[in-house]
Structures are given as C-alpha cells and as structure tokens.
Design a protein around this motif. Sequence first.
Motif, PDB file in Angstrom:
ATOM      1  N   LEU A   4      20.206  18.874  34.991  1.00  5.23           N
ATOM      2  CA  LEU A   4      21.465  19.543  34.694  1.00  5.23           C
ATOM      3  C   LEU A   4      22.378  19.468  35.906  1.00  5.23           C
ATOM      4  O   LEU A   4      22.005  19.905  36.999  1.00  5.23           O
ATOM      5  N   ILE A   5      23.543  18.888  35.716  1.00  6.59           N
ATOM      6  CA  ILE A   5      24.564  18.819  36.758  1.00  6.59           C
ATOM      7  C   ILE A   5      25.605  19.866  36.373  1.00  6.59           C
ATOM      8  O   ILE A   5      26.333  19.700  35.393  1.00  6.59           O
ATOM      9  N   ILE A   6      25.637  20.936  37.126  1.00 11.44           N
ATOM     10  CA  ILE A   6      26.468  22.088  36.785  1.00 11.44           C
ATOM     11  C   ILE A   6      27.673  22.118  37.729  1.00 11.44           C
ATOM     12  O   ILE A   6      27.508  22.236  38.945  1.00 11.44           O
ATOM     13  N   THR A 122      16.655  29.339  36.967  1.00 10.29           N
ATOM     14  CA  THR A 122      15.796  29.136  38.135  1.00 10.29           C
ATOM     15  C   THR A 122      15.309  30.423  38.792  1.00 10.29           C
ATOM     16  O   THR A 122      14.371  30.389  39.584  1.00 10.29           O
ATOM     17  N   GLY A 123      15.989  31.520  38.539  1.00 14.01           N
ATOM     18  CA  GLY A 123      15.673  32.764  39.233  1.00 14.01           C
ATOM     19  C   GLY A 123      16.405  32.900  40.553  1.00 14.01           C
ATOM     20  O   GLY A 123      16.340  33.940  41.200  1.00 14.01           O
ATOM     21  N   ALA A 134      26.090  22.183  41.322  1.00 12.28           N
ATOM     22  CA  ALA A 134      24.675  22.553  41.454  1.00 12.28           C
ATOM     23  C   ALA A 134      23.876  21.590  40.582  1.00 12.28           C
ATOM     24  O   ALA A 134      24.346  21.176  39.522  1.00 12.28           O
ATOM     25  N   MET A 135      22.694  21.244  41.043  1.00 11.52           N
ATOM     26  CA  MET A 135      21.802  20.401  40.246  1.00 11.52           C
ATOM     27  C   MET A 135      20.506  21.147  40.023  1.00 11.52           C
ATOM     28  O   MET A 135      19.894  21.634  40.978  1.00 11.52           O
ATOM     29  N   LEU A 147      16.282  24.694  41.341  1.00 13.47           N
ATOM     30  CA  LEU A 147      17.549  24.313  41.934  1.00 13.47           C
ATOM     31  C   LEU A 147      17.290  23.201  42.936  1.00 13.47           C
ATOM     32  O   LEU A 147      16.542  23.374  43.890  1.00 13.47           O
ATOM     33  N   LYS A 148      17.886  22.044  42.703  1.00  9.49           N
ATOM     34  CA  LYS A 148      17.667  20.889  43.561  1.00  9.49           C
ATOM     35  C   LYS A 148      18.761  20.715  44.602  1.00  9.49           C
ATOM     36  O   LYS A 148      18.529  20.138  45.667  1.00  9.49           O
TER      37      LYS A 148
END
Length: 159
Positions: A4-6, A122-123, A134-135, A147-148
Amino acid sequence: MLSLIIVRHGDAEPQIEGKDDKDRKLVKKGIKQMKRIATFLDEMGIKIDKVVSSPYLRAYQSAEAILDKMGVDSLKIETYDDLIPDKDPSLFIEKIKEFPDNMTVLIVGHEPYLSGLVKALTGGSVEIKKGGIAMVDYDLKENKGVLKMLLTQKVLKMI
C-alpha cells in the motif's frame, strides 16, 4: 501481501467561506509535490496495479498528477467515499481485504484519516504531512501490516 502506497494530497487552495471543502483544487506547489512522489516511485522501480482516491478534488488531482508523471495511462482512478477525511478507516480496510493478493495499491487521501488508516493497519502512530508518503505491507491472511517507509516532502527533495 498487499503493498500500500499511502499519499496525502499535495498543497491545495485555502479553505474559503462559501466554497465546499471537497472542491478545493491543487495549487502548482501541490502538483510539483505529486510529481516528486512519482519520480521517487519510478526510481524505486515501483509499479502501481490499482489507484484509489478520496472523491475530493485535490486528492483525485494528486492521483492524476502521480500517474501522469509516471506515464501510466492504463489505470483508472477509483474514488472511494470511505476515504473522505471524517470516515472510519475500518470501513476501507474491509474493502482492502477483497483486493487480489500481491498487488501494489496507490491510496490518495487526507489527514487525519490517513494516519488513522496507518495506525489501524500497523498499530503505529504517524502523521502524514501534505505531499507525504507512507508505504505499508499488509498481510491479507494475518490481517496486519508493517510500516515500511514514511517520507515528507522535505526528505523527498533531498533524494
């Protein structure tokens, strides 16, 4: 695993009385921010399989600017009412669970919704700045994500 690319939309027109918030357009700086994200994604070798956006104009225009800069004209931007700022992210997460596994999804929206989405996935507590990215890798079987990456425009300018 879903990638997911946010992305939070770029800078937009200021809120003015009498104009609906959903109709605010990106300004030149906002388009430039989205092109910077597109260049970053290209340099990372990331290929987008699906694009979803808030129906608000500035988010949709942000998604358009990213796809345009990446030279992707084969994807249609899907708008989801579940991505508007005051919605509960759990509604959108239920939709994510229906996406095919092993795809990369570009999600364009607003704060504080997007930080709530990352937290639900992700928490982790984050704040996504305007033009930020965010990825998250989301495991559909385990229903949890990692979260990457989290980058601001300030960092993207230095890359």
